[in-house]
Write an enzyme that holds these catalytic residues in place. Sequence first.
Site, mmCIF file in Angstrom:
data_model
loop_
_atom_site.group_PDB
_atom_site.id
_atom_site.type_symbol
_atom_site.label_atom_id
_atom_site.label_comp_id
_atom_site.label_asym_id
_atom_site.label_seq_id
_atom_site.Cartn_x
_atom_site.Cartn_y
_atom_site.Cartn_z
ATOM 1 N N HIS A 80 0.887 -1.252 0.135
ATOM 2 C CA HIS A 80 0.183 0.034 -0.007
ATOM 3 C C HIS A 80 0.840 1.158 0.073
ATOM 4 C CE1 HIS A 80 0.632 0.840 4.310
ATOM 5 N NE2 HIS A 80 0.553 -0.675 4.295
ATOM 6 N N CYS A 96 2.928 -4.923 6.665
ATOM 7 C CA CYS A 96 2.711 -4.477 5.309
ATOM 8 C C CYS A 96 3.935 -4.168 4.742
ATOM 9 C CB CYS A 96 1.634 -3.592 5.389
ATOM 10 S SG CYS A 96 0.208 -3.900 5.782
#
Length: 121
Positions: A80, A96
């Site tokens: 992301h 992440c």
Amino acid sequence: MLRFRCPGFKGDTVLQSYPVAVGREGWETPTGEFSIFQMLKDPEGEHPWNGTVIPAGPDNPLGDRWIGFWSDGTNVIGFHGTPAEELARQAVYHGCIRMKNNDVRALFGQVALGTPAWVQP
């Protein structure tokens, strides 16, 4: 190192690479072979400790693109964007893989659901 079988590779030759930030100690990014199972534009974020939902927008820690590739059934990890692009290439997050916003937008356009992803240390 991150590897994808997508337009970013031709055989084993890298055609495109991006600086990324990975999970910090205790929140390491999982390694192995995965498959992209979720792709979202303008995702909502969820605080990893208290579950507070952060709406889409310029302050969202997920940026404006989300590409999910790992889950244990409760937690989900993906690629992301970020409003803190200056932290690219640092291990400071919760598992992440954060990318510069323009880079994750480009990647979002190169992959699809089911695209294999290899995350290698």
